[in-house]
Scaffold this motif. Structure first.
Motif, mmCIF file in Angstrom:
data_model
loop_
_atom_site.group_PDB
_atom_site.id
_atom_site.type_symbol
_atom_site.label_atom_id
_atom_site.label_comp_id
_atom_site.label_asym_id
_atom_site.label_seq_id
_atom_site.Cartn_x
_atom_site.Cartn_y
_atom_site.Cartn_z
ATOM 1 N N SER A 1 0.931 -1.146 0.013
ATOM 2 C CA SER A 1 -0.073 0.007 -0.015
ATOM 3 C C SER A 1 0.884 1.244 0.057
ATOM 4 O O SER A 1 0.703 2.072 -0.856
ATOM 5 N N MET A 2 1.931 1.247 0.936
ATOM 6 C CA MET A 2 2.973 2.281 0.843
ATOM 7 C C MET A 2 3.436 2.654 -0.392
ATOM 8 O O MET A 2 3.568 3.894 -0.994
ATOM 9 N N LYS A 3 3.655 1.513 -1.071
ATOM 10 C CA LYS A 3 4.741 1.621 -2.500
ATOM 11 C C LYS A 3 3.714 2.262 -3.583
ATOM 12 O O LYS A 3 4.016 2.945 -4.084
ATOM 13 N N ARG A 4 2.343 1.767 -3.752
ATOM 14 C CA ARG A 4 1.327 2.150 -4.397
ATOM 15 C C ARG A 4 1.219 3.716 -4.390
ATOM 16 O O ARG A 4 0.951 4.531 -5.248
ATOM 17 N N GLY A 5 0.723 4.055 -2.912
ATOM 18 C CA GLY A 5 0.655 5.390 -2.825
ATOM 19 C C GLY A 5 1.817 6.349 -2.882
ATOM 20 O O GLY A 5 1.486 7.347 -3.581
ATOM 21 N N VAL B 1 0.155 8.263 0.198
ATOM 22 C CA VAL B 1 0.313 6.813 0.943
ATOM 23 C C VAL B 1 -0.465 6.786 1.998
ATOM 24 O O VAL B 1 -0.971 5.568 2.025
ATOM 25 N N VAL B 2 -0.858 7.841 3.014
ATOM 26 C CA VAL B 2 -1.779 7.469 4.024
ATOM 27 C C VAL B 2 -3.044 7.190 3.409
ATOM 28 O O VAL B 2 -3.854 6.240 3.701
ATOM 29 N N ILE B 3 -3.920 7.752 2.316
ATOM 30 C CA ILE B 3 -4.956 7.571 1.642
ATOM 31 C C ILE B 3 -5.082 6.194 1.025
ATOM 32 O O ILE B 3 -5.779 5.412 1.159
ATOM 33 N N GLN B 4 -3.917 5.752 0.411
ATOM 34 C CA GLN B 4 -3.821 4.450 -0.158
ATOM 35 C C GLN B 4 -4.021 3.369 1.011
ATOM 36 O O GLN B 4 -4.582 2.329 0.729
ATOM 37 N N ILE B 5 -3.479 3.459 2.096
ATOM 38 C CA ILE B 5 -3.460 2.534 3.225
ATOM 39 C C ILE B 5 -4.931 2.597 3.833
ATOM 40 O O ILE B 5 -5.574 1.532 4.038
ATOM 41 N N LEU B 6 -5.492 3.740 3.777
ATOM 42 C CA LEU B 6 -6.901 3.851 4.333
ATOM 43 C C LEU B 6 -7.663 3.048 3.269
ATOM 44 O O LEU B 6 -8.899 2.501 3.725
ATOM 45 N N LYS B 7 -7.337 2.933 2.107
ATOM 46 C CA LYS B 7 -8.252 2.555 0.989
ATOM 47 C C LYS B 7 -8.153 0.954 1.294
ATOM 48 O O LYS B 7 -9.144 0.220 1.329
ATOM 49 N N ASP B 8 -6.798 0.577 1.314
ATOM 50 C CA ASP B 8 -6.751 -0.863 1.484
ATOM 51 C C ASP B 8 -7.350 -1.460 2.623
ATOM 52 O O ASP B 8 -7.616 -2.600 2.412
ATOM 53 N N LEU B 9 -7.496 -0.516 3.874
ATOM 54 C CA LEU B 9 -7.879 -1.332 5.120
ATOM 55 C C LEU B 9 -9.355 -0.751 5.207
ATOM 56 O O LEU B 9 -10.033 -1.390 6.188
ATOM 57 N N LYS B 10 -9.842 -0.332 3.940
ATOM 58 C CA LYS B 10 -11.604 -0.068 3.823
ATOM 59 C C LYS B 10 -11.634 0.964 4.818
ATOM 60 O O LYS B 10 -13.200 1.231 5.165
ATOM 61 N N GLY C 1 -4.439 20.222 -2.598
ATOM 62 C CA GLY C 1 -5.495 19.277 -2.283
ATOM 63 C C GLY C 1 -5.838 18.910 -3.914
ATOM 64 O O GLY C 1 -6.510 17.736 -3.928
ATOM 65 N N ALA C 2 -5.511 19.438 -4.876
ATOM 66 C CA ALA C 2 -5.921 19.229 -6.295
ATOM 67 C C ALA C 2 -5.439 17.766 -6.666
ATOM 68 O O ALA C 2 -5.781 16.957 -7.436
ATOM 69 N N GLY C 3 -4.304 17.345 -5.992
ATOM 70 C CA GLY C 3 -3.466 15.947 -6.021
ATOM 71 C C GLY C 3 -4.503 14.944 -5.870
ATOM 72 O O GLY C 3 -4.633 13.841 -6.441
ATOM 73 N N VAL C 4 -5.334 15.120 -4.541
ATOM 74 C CA VAL C 4 -6.183 14.208 -4.191
ATOM 75 C C VAL C 4 -7.593 14.173 -4.975
ATOM 76 O O VAL C 4 -7.839 13.196 -5.563
ATOM 77 N N MET C 5 -7.861 15.394 -5.537
ATOM 78 C CA MET C 5 -8.992 15.520 -6.417
ATOM 79 C C MET C 5 -8.512 14.845 -7.610
ATOM 80 O O MET C 5 -9.670 14.211 -7.808
ATOM 81 N N ILE C 6 -7.632 14.737 -8.225
ATOM 82 C CA ILE C 6 -7.389 14.253 -9.486
ATOM 83 C C ILE C 6 -7.422 12.630 -9.265
ATOM 84 O O ILE C 6 -8.106 12.034 -10.037
ATOM 85 N N GLN C 7 -6.793 12.298 -8.275
ATOM 86 C CA GLN C 7 -6.843 10.667 -8.036
ATOM 87 C C GLN C 7 -8.101 10.222 -7.656
ATOM 88 O O GLN C 7 -8.639 9.176 -8.045
ATOM 89 N N ALA C 8 -8.869 11.071 -6.862
ATOM 90 C CA ALA C 8 -10.215 10.472 -6.188
ATOM 91 C C ALA C 8 -11.088 10.607 -7.580
ATOM 92 O O ALA C 8 -12.033 9.605 -7.538
#
Length: 314
Positions: A4-8, A186-195, A232-239
């Motif tokens: 998860s950290m690597k993907r993030g 990285v944090v968001i990817q971890i949170l996603k993988d943990l649901k 925050g735009a980085g998260v917006m694009i990915q989301a």
């Protein structure tokens, strides 16, 4: 967890590169502009209209610097002027709506939101807020007492030093972007993988639905509220890519965020001006909510929601 950290990390790196290609050249251009007569021409052009907003002609300086550069430049200018409490508060509210226009508007375009819409909303809110505060508030005529003394920046002369200064500011901007976006991804990817992100979306769903958006917009809203439009735009694009955020919801989220973003930083940095910051925050939040709800209602009446509504494509 390591996966998860690597993907993030790689998502954050990719997003930093995407936004960096926008931020780097715009920062250089704007940094060079402050050493040209252009800013002074703009200041002279808007000085005659300051009275409509309850401001003196000198107040045009921080307004222009804030919109061309950033809030820190505007605050630095305010601290050098003899302004009343009312003038400082009006400037703070206006600048909280409209600042750093070149970078943040270009980033909005990269996310998929019209630059024209972004600029129109932000400038419109700034002008309306200044006009109505001046109309309603009859006090605040005493001179403002600033909490801190501003630092005088070194005057740079010569085109080579100016260019080097502009490049250094642009590189610093990219570094700041990376330091925020990569760990955040990285944090968001971890949170996603943990649901856990799904739980957060459900928790935020009453608020996002009240604003006319689906619950999968919650991450986008949270990122913009905490980190601002540029970061925050980085998260917006990915989301938008991964969570299937629709073009409509993305536009509504951006309308909300152009009114109220980076609520911690953009509120606290006005403390040195000696003004009450809680009313400043409440004005931004209330305006953002009302504007977004109105746009959502009108949008739904003009163009009913389509179940197969197109999503953003990066």
């Amino acid at each position: 967890m390591l996966g998860s950290m690597k993907r993030g990390f790689f998502v954050g790196l990719s997003t930093t590169w995407t936004l960096g290609k926008v931020i780097f050249p715009i920062t250089i251009i704007v940094a060079i502009l402050q050493y040209t007569p252009i800013l002074q021409w703009v200041i002279k052009g808007i000085e005659p209209f300051m009275g409509w907003l309850g401001l003196s002609g000198d107040a045009a300086i921080p307004l222009v610097l804030g919109n061309f550069l950033n809030l820190y430049a505007a605050i630095g200018a305010i601290l050098t002027l003899d302004l009343t409490v009312k003038e400082v508060f009006i400037l703070a509210v206006m600048l909280s709506f409209s600042h750093n226009m070149f970078i943040e508007s270009t980033v909005a375009k990269r996310v998929g939101v019209s630059i024209t819409l972004t600029v129109a909303v932000r400038v419109g809110l700034a002008l309306l807020s200044g006009f109505f505060i001046n109309l309603v508030w009859k006090g605040g005529s005493e001179l403002a007492k600033y909490g801190f003394i501003s630092k005088q920046e070194e005057v740079i002369t010569g085109w080579l030093p100016i260019l080097m200064d502009a490049v250094s500011k642009a590189l610093l901007g990219i570094l700041q972007l990376a330091l925020i976006v990569i760990p955040l991804m990285v944090v968001i990817q971890i949170l996603k993988d943990l649901k856990w992100l799904d739980t957060f979306s459900r928790w935020m769903s009453p608020f996002t639905r009240a604003l006319g958006m689906k619950e999968n917009t919650s991450t986008t809203l949270a990122a913009g509220l905490l980190f601002g439009l540029a970061y925050g735009a980085g998260v917006m694009i990915q989301a938008a890519k991964e969570d299937g955020v629709s073009k409509k919801d993305l536009t509504l989220a951006f309308i909300f965020l152009v009114s109220c973003h980076a609520v911690v930083e953009d509120t606290l940095i006005f403390i040195p001006l000696g003004i009450p910051v809680l009313p400043l925050l409440l004005i931004r939040l209330v305006v953002a909510i009302l504007l977004t709800v109105v746009v959502a209602v009108v949008w739904n009446r003009v163009q009913p929601v389509d179940r197969k509504e197109a999503t953003y494509e990066g």
